[in-house]
Write a protein that holds these residues in place. Sequence first.
Motif, mmCIF file in Angstrom:
data_model
loop_
_atom_site.group_PDB
_atom_site.id
_atom_site.type_symbol
_atom_site.label_atom_id
_atom_site.label_comp_id
_atom_site.label_asym_id
_atom_site.label_seq_id
_atom_site.Cartn_x
_atom_site.Cartn_y
_atom_site.Cartn_z
ATOM 1 N N SER A 1 10.291 -17.951 10.173
ATOM 2 C CA SER A 1 10.138 -18.748 8.958
ATOM 3 C C SER A 1 11.372 -18.640 8.067
ATOM 4 C CB SER A 1 8.892 -18.304 8.192
ATOM 5 O OG SER A 1 7.719 -18.471 8.960
ATOM 6 N N HIS B 1 4.272 -21.244 6.942
ATOM 7 C CA HIS B 1 5.448 -20.571 7.499
ATOM 8 C C HIS B 1 5.206 -19.063 7.384
ATOM 9 C CE1 HIS B 1 6.671 -24.471 5.812
ATOM 10 N NE2 HIS B 1 7.399 -24.589 6.917
ATOM 11 N N ILE C 1 7.912 -17.036 2.694
ATOM 12 C CA ILE C 1 6.888 -17.286 3.699
ATOM 13 C C ILE C 1 5.652 -17.793 2.972
ATOM 14 C CG2 ILE C 1 7.753 -15.616 5.388
ATOM 15 C CD1 ILE C 1 5.590 -13.661 4.405
#
Length: 404
Positions: free
Chosen positions: A233, A181, A177
Motif C-alpha cells: 500500500s 489499502h 494505509i
Amino acid sequence: MAMGKISVSSICLLLPIGPLFLATGALFSPALMAAGYDYGEALSKSLLFFEAQRSGYLPRDQRVQWRVPNSTRATKHEGCVDLVGGYYDAGDNVKFGLPMAFTITMLSWSIIEYGNQIASAGELHHAIDAVKWGTDYLIKAHPQPYVLYGQVGDGNTDHECWQRPEDMTTSRAAYKIDSSHPGSDLAGETAAAMAAASIVFCGHNVSYSAQLLEQANQLFEFADKYRGNYDNSITVAQEYYRSVSGYADELLWAAAWLYKATDNEYYLNYLADNGDALGGTTWTMTAFGWDVKYAGVQTLVAKFLMDGKGIHHALPVLDKYREKAELFMCSCLGKGGAVGNVHKTPGGLIFTQRWNNMQFVTSASFLTSVYSDYLTSAGESLHCADGGGVRVAPSELLSFSKSP
C-alpha cells in the motif's frame, strides 16, 4: 553477543532508529550495569540521540540545543491531519512508521522490565519522555479507526540531498494505509507500541494510558480485519523497510502486548487459536528485529506461562510458543542441537547479515537478558535439546548478554 566496551553513542550512528532501542534496553539489565562498564553514560547518550532525532516543535527542556524546530511546514495533509512530530530515521529526514513504532514498543518494554534501574541512573523521566514523543505522533497518525499514516517524506529524494532537517527542501508527502489499502504489519506494530506504552503510563498518566489502550484496540482490529502487507500500500517504503516477514508476526505481537496490558482473555485466546496458522508456534527464529517479531512474541508468551496464565487456554499450543522461545535462547548460546544455531564471527559476535548486523546483536542481548530474569523469577532453568538435553542456568544467559 552483547556490546561489551563498544559505546552505545557509537552504535547510535550506525543503526536505524527502530533497532536502536534494543541497545538501550539491554543496558537496563542490572547484570550489565554491574559488569564494570559505564553503562549509565551509554544510557544517557542513547537517550540524547533520540532527542536529536526529534521532528517538529521542540520542547523547552530539549537538551540537544543545536536542534531547533524543524519540519513544521506543510503539516496539514488532506486538509486536516497534523503530522508534526515523531522521530526521523537514523541518518535521514524520513519518518518511517514501521521501525518508529517498533522503537516505541522496545523502549516501553525496556522501561517495564528495568524501570527501577533506569530511575537509579537518573534517566527514567528522559526515557518516558522519549516514549511519549513517539506515541504523541502515532496518535496523530491514526486519525480514524481504519486510517494510519505510515510514512512522511520520500527516501529517494531525501537520500539524494544531504541536509539538516531545519533546512529541508525535499518531499514531505504523507502516505497512509486504510481499509482499501491495508497494512496489517504497520497497524499491528503500532498497536503493540500503544499497548506497551500504556503500561508505562498507567502509573504516571492514567488518562493518557487509557487513550493509548483505546488506540491499540482500534489498530489491532484494523490490522486483523483488513489484512495485507503495508509496503504493498505504501510502495515508497519498499526500498527501505520492506516487510519481508509479512504481517502474521505483527498480529501475534500486537495480541501479546494487548494481553499483557489488559489481561483481556480475548487476546490470549487469539494467541492460542492463531499460533499455528500465523507461525508463532511453528517458526524457529535466530533473529529478532523491526521486521520479524516471532522471537519477541514467543518470549512474552513464555513469560505468561511462567506467571501461571494460560492454564485454561489450549496449554499445549502456548507451550509450543515457549518451546520456540527457548530454542532461540539456546541457539544464541550455541546449544541448539539440530536446530540451525545463530552464526558467529571467529571473535564470537553474532553474525546475521552483512549490512547493519549490530541490530541483531543488541536484540539478542535484550531478549536473553529479559529471559534470564524471567527464569530467575520463576525459579526455573533453560532447557536446551543438545545431545540428551541439558538444563542451562539463567546466569549463563546473562553471561551471554554481557559478554564482549
